[in-house]
Structures are given as C-alpha cells and as structure tokens.
Design an enzyme around this catalytic site. Structure first.
Site, PDB file in Angstrom:
ATOM      1  N   ASP A   1      30.593  81.165  35.007  1.00 45.52           N
ATOM      2  CA  ASP A   1      31.106  80.112  34.125  1.00 45.52           C
ATOM      3  C   ASP A   1      31.235  80.586  32.686  1.00 45.52           C
ATOM      4  OD1 ASP A   1      28.358  80.303  33.690  1.00 45.52           O
ATOM      5  OD2 ASP A   1      27.905  78.384  34.620  1.00 45.52           O
TER       6      ASP A   1
ATOM      7  N   ASP B   1      18.994  70.051  36.120  1.00 45.91           N
ATOM      8  CA  ASP B   1      19.633  68.957  36.861  1.00 45.91           C
ATOM      9  C   ASP B   1      20.113  69.425  38.242  1.00 45.91           C
ATOM     10  OD1 ASP B   1      21.825  70.508  36.277  1.00 45.91           O
ATOM     11  OD2 ASP B   1      22.954  68.954  35.232  1.00 45.91           O
TER      12      ASP B   1
ATOM     13  N   HIS C   1      21.976  72.087  38.945  1.00 47.62           N
ATOM     14  CA  HIS C   1      23.296  72.724  39.047  1.00 47.62           C
ATOM     15  C   HIS C   1      23.201  74.210  39.404  1.00 47.62           C
ATOM     16  CE1 HIS C   1      23.359  73.586  34.381  1.00 47.62           C
ATOM     17  NE2 HIS C   1      22.767  74.574  35.025  1.00 47.62           N
TER      18      HIS C   1
ATOM     19  N   GLU D   1      27.696  70.313  37.911  1.00 49.72           N
ATOM     20  CA  GLU D   1      26.779  69.242  37.569  1.00 49.72           C
ATOM     21  C   GLU D   1      26.717  68.222  38.715  1.00 49.72           C
ATOM     22  OE1 GLU D   1      25.144  70.329  35.329  1.00 49.72           O
ATOM     23  OE2 GLU D   1      25.931  70.115  33.305  1.00 49.72           O
TER      24      GLU D   1
HETATM   25  P1  PGA Z   1      18.018  79.025  32.543  1.00 55.47           P
HETATM   26  O1  PGA Z   1      19.370  78.429  33.107  1.00 55.47           O
HETATM   27  O2  PGA Z   1      17.811  80.345  33.212  1.00 55.47           O
HETATM   28  O3  PGA Z   1      18.268  79.190  31.076  1.00 55.47           O
HETATM   29  O4  PGA Z   1      16.925  78.055  32.872  1.00 55.47           O
HETATM   30  C1  PGA Z   1      19.601  78.363  34.469  1.00 55.47           C
HETATM   31  C2  PGA Z   1      20.835  77.561  34.791  1.00 55.47           C
HETATM   32  O5  PGA Z   1      21.120  76.569  34.108  1.00 55.47           O
HETATM   33  O6  PGA Z   1      21.524  77.920  35.755  1.00 55.47           O
END
Ligand code: PGA
Length: 267
Positions: free
Chosen positions: A67, A136, A138, A143
């Site tokens: 992304d 959340d 994802h 999302e």
């Molecule tokens: P993070 O992000 O490693 O900063 O916790 C993970 C994600 O949102 O996929």
C-alpha cells in the site's frame, strides 16, 4: 494456517527474516510482497545484515508493497516509498526498477489500481507476501468491511488506523492522508505463500480474532484462514490471548519443517 510463537519480538522478526532469506536463496528471482510499519523494521534490519554478512542477494528479485498513502510525494518522509528506501532498498542490492509500490500521486488513481495488479501479474504473481496486522485487524489498508475478494483500490482509513499511524506524522493524525491505495484482500490471497508477523501485547486481542475467530470482513486478516499456505509468526506477548497456544508450541518443537530453525538460538 500455522502459528509459531517465539519468546521475544526480536526473535520473531529474525525468524521471519530467515524464512524470507531461505525462499530468496531457493529462488533468486522471487517475487516478494512487502509490508511497512514498526513491526517490519526488525525484519528489514535482519535482511540487511544477512546481505552484508552472508551475501544474501536481492539483485534478481522483484518486490511489490501492499500500500501507499494517497497524496504523499515519494520522497515525503512519511511515505511508504521513503520507508522502504530507508529500511530496505538502500541497504541491499535490490534492482530499484523491480521494486514496486502503488503510486499514491498518480494523476488517475482509479487507473493506477488495475495497472498495479497488471504489474504483479506480469511478474508472475507474488511468491511470498509479508504481512503485519493493524489494531483494527487490517492487512494492507483493507479496513473493516473491505470485501474479502477486493482488488487493489482506494480505501478510506479508519480513525483507529489514523491514530495508530499518527506517530509517523509528528503525532498529529490531522496531518495524515485520509485515504490510501492498497492491494485488496483478494489480491493478497492470491500470493502463493503468506507470512504474517505480529508482536506486542497491544495486538493480542486482534490477533486472536484474526486467527481463531470467525472469518469476517470486520477483521480482514481473518481471511487468511482461507489461504492454503499461511504462516503467522508471533511473540509471546501477542500470543497471550490465543486458545491454541500449546498446539502451536508443539508444532515448532516437533514438526520437522521447523528443525533447522529450532536449532538456531537466535530465532
Ligand atoms: P505496525 O503496523 O507494525 O506499525 O503495528 C502494522 C499494520 O498496520 O499493518
């Protein structure tokens, strides 16, 4: 799905890096799906160290990131282009023309999405997709309520994601782009193998929902339960809410495919 529990976040990240390195050695022209976020920093540091000390060769591989934010220039300090440059691309011998991220600055964002999918197809599809999980639930920026067959597309970020990633924008979610381009859940599920890394107590509850809960678009990581070859590497803190902990530990201790890693005290 296979869940592997390691004692610390460092050892979980190193095991993840060693799995990637083994795949790269077995197939030098590996097509690797990449992820960003704090969790992945240890993986990229370990891969860079293996490049320096063991000659791990990235020169023939291709990469596709999950992304990118919409509206950030590639050299913006908080863009994922910049994250990848800083944490991996500048530290290994990857051919930058084969290191792909969605273009969040594309004049025609709707056209950029199928174009990205087409580039993945032309590379032969993703062999190994690295993944984190958001608070959340994802994967990528898929999302809650993302269709489980979704493809690369624009997605509005949730308040939870804005809060989680505000630290990359001076702690101010107001400065963050509110939308991103992301591979879809369906795109991710087409990777031949998936490798998810999850560490930290603040991910324990969502990890349990993703791995052991029902498959639901409310937790898009739960769609990985449908994938025929998905490994999930976690540390003890993230594993705390998993019902099947004893079984997962037994897998790592007893299954021969993990033998090579079991004997390595660093993972
Ligand atoms: P993070 O992000 O490693 O900063 O916790 C993970 C994600 O949102 O996929």
């Amino acid at each position: 799905m296979e869940v592997i529990i390691r004692p610390t976040p460092e050892r979980a990240a190193l095991l993840t890096a060693r799995i990637i390195a083994a795949e790269l050695r077995a197939k030098p022209d590996l097509v690797l799906g990449l992820a960003t976020g704090a969790t992945m920093e240890g993986v990229y540091t370990a891969l860079a160290a293996m490049h320096r000390s063991e000659g791990l060769d990235f020169s023939h591989c291709s990469t596709f990131n999950l992304d990118e934010y919409i509206g950030l220039a590639q050299d913006h300090p908080s863009s994922y282009h910049e994250y990848m440059r800083q944490h991996l691309f500048s530290r290994v011998n990857i051919n930058r023309s084969r290191a792909h991220l969605p273009d969040g600055m594309a004049a025609d964002l709707d056209a950029e999405c199928p174009r990205y999918e087409e580039r993945i197809r032309q590379a032969g599809g993703i062999d190994l997709q690295l993944l984190g999980i958001g608070r959340d639930g994802h994967i990528g920026f898929n999302e809650p309520l993302s269709a489980l067959r979704s493809r690369t597309r624009q997605k509005a970020l949730t308040p939870a994601t804005l809060a989680q990633n505000a630290r990359y924008f001076g702690g101010d979610a107001g400065k963050m782009p509110k939308r991103a381009l992301t591979m879809g859940v369906g795109t991710i599920l087409e990777a031949r193998r998936c490798l998810m890394l999850v560490v930290g107590a603040n991910k324990a509850e969502i990890l349990a929902r993703a791995v052991e809960g029902p498959i639901t678009a409310m937790v898009t990581a739960s769609a990985l339960q449908l994938h025929p070859a998905c490994r999930v590497i976690v540390d003890e803190a993230a594993a705390a809410s998993l019902e099947g902990q004893d079984y997962y530990r037994w897998i790592f201790q007893d299954e021969c495919e993990w033998g090579a890693y079991r004997d390595d005290p660093s993972v």
